[in-house]
Design an enzyme around this catalytic site. Sequence first.
Site, mmCIF file in Angstrom:
data_model
loop_
_atom_site.group_PDB
_atom_site.id
_atom_site.type_symbol
_atom_site.label_atom_id
_atom_site.label_comp_id
_atom_site.label_asym_id
_atom_site.label_seq_id
_atom_site.Cartn_x
_atom_site.Cartn_y
_atom_site.Cartn_z
ATOM 1 N N GLU A 134 39.489 37.398 44.537
ATOM 2 C CA GLU A 134 40.407 38.460 44.113
ATOM 3 C C GLU A 134 41.326 38.879 45.260
ATOM 4 O O GLU A 134 41.301 40.020 45.742
ATOM 5 C CB GLU A 134 39.621 39.658 43.567
ATOM 6 C CG GLU A 134 38.881 39.330 42.277
ATOM 7 C CD GLU A 134 38.169 40.510 41.643
ATOM 8 O OE1 GLU A 134 37.902 40.460 40.430
ATOM 9 O OE2 GLU A 134 37.874 41.489 42.361
ATOM 10 N N GLU A 151 35.398 34.869 36.388
ATOM 11 C CA GLU A 151 34.535 36.015 36.070
ATOM 12 C C GLU A 151 34.935 36.586 34.714
ATOM 13 O O GLU A 151 36.114 36.750 34.432
ATOM 14 C CB GLU A 151 34.660 37.131 37.123
ATOM 15 C CG GLU A 151 34.160 36.762 38.504
ATOM 16 C CD GLU A 151 34.347 37.898 39.498
ATOM 17 O OE1 GLU A 151 34.482 39.066 39.076
ATOM 18 O OE2 GLU A 151 34.360 37.617 40.714
#
Length: 479
Positions: free
Chosen positions: A188, A380
């Site tokens: 991220e 995810e």
Amino acid sequence: MKFPKGFLIGGATSAPQIEGAYNKDGKSLTVADLKYFEDIKNRKDIKETKITNSKKIKFAFENESNLFFPKRVGIDFYNNYKEDIKLIYEMGMNAFRLSISWSRIIPNVDDNKVCKKGIDFYKNVFEECKKYNIEPIVTISHFDLPYKIVKKYGGWKNKKVIDLYIDYASVVLNEFKDYVKYWIPFNEINATIFSTWVSAGIIVDKEENLLESCYQALHNQFVANAKIIKIAKKINEKFKLGCMLAQFTCYSLDCKPENVLYNLKDQQIKVYFYYDLMVKGVYPKYMLKYFKDNNINLDIELDELELIRDNKIDYISFSYYMSGVNSLTENSKVEANLVKMGKNPYLTESEWGWQIDPIGLRITLNDLWDRYNLPLFVAENGIGINDKLENDFTIIDDNRIEYLKLHLNELKNSIQDGVNVFGYTTWTPIDVISSGSNEMSKRYGLIYVDQDDYGNGSKKRYKKNSYFWFKKFIDDSLY
């Protein structure tokens, strides 16, 4: 429909959220190890637990013996990895996304002394994956920057950290080259802007121009990302290097043109910028304008831009949990993976206020495929639930099953749309310490870990109802 041949499906984790053993076998402290538990009064407003400033860091060190640091304990994967990987295999999963802790590999960060016990641990983990024909997808840096880098260098805003990271990542690539094909240099990467402590090691109250410091740290990570791609391809040209973003898919609140434009500009800054730079290799003009408009002056060198231009990613990966809406006028906000997003009146929410939007995943996959034409990987996707262990040691989590079923169906729909999606890993195969709220109560796993917010419990593993559902789904979906 069945997934395409070779499709990767499994679960995703991170070192700071599962490993524990924070002071064993030479490991040094990380930024994650300094996050102590703070009881949440309102699950839908966790801003206090997300903040890390100099006051909290000082408090952590001064009261270390009286505080509980959940990520120092994790779920003790360090001592239970064989059992956990076997459970993942028995669920039918053929992929396992995990991260490597920098502090286990080079504990002192700048002396180039590699910790053999750290290397051995991860090799043992990879051997277990190999034993069960599980494909590892490895994140090299996942929210556990060594604290020594913060203390000595001020975090990622310091260009010296680029070379330190390259030293560490080069060891990882070389040591594990026979086990790993798919690599993600940064988890991220956009979190450097909105979760500055765990992602960049920046202490918010110590910066004169916080936004500038964050974007400088981000640029330095872009440079490191490009350098690692270059190094990795020399080690093994078959390596696949991808980016990973926290995907914040947003819609305009309505069809008012001003709101549609506002949403487009917002998505450029918060989402597309990162993909644009790592796929196309140049800073987009809209971002240069944003820097100018916000008094952001970065130290960017010509050779760094050439590195970024010449070393692009092979695939795109992202986390997808929810979507939001944008409007020029003030509208109510809900929690959304370490940030807040506009409330969509057509969506329901989880216990933590995260909006549930399965169709948004299909929209996102179609959008990214059309825009970049690179293979996509859902790194995810899952839902946090305060699961309860029943007296008969079962866990009834039908709402998790419903969440996963709806999202995986939309994933299949996107493949039928013609999107090239090569893998999916749910967050998570097993309960972990929550990244944002730092608690155990917010459980994402398909395997229950008997452990509470303060680390109490037997640590025994139990299969949830969702475990059996996921196993059947894989059996029905893979060739």
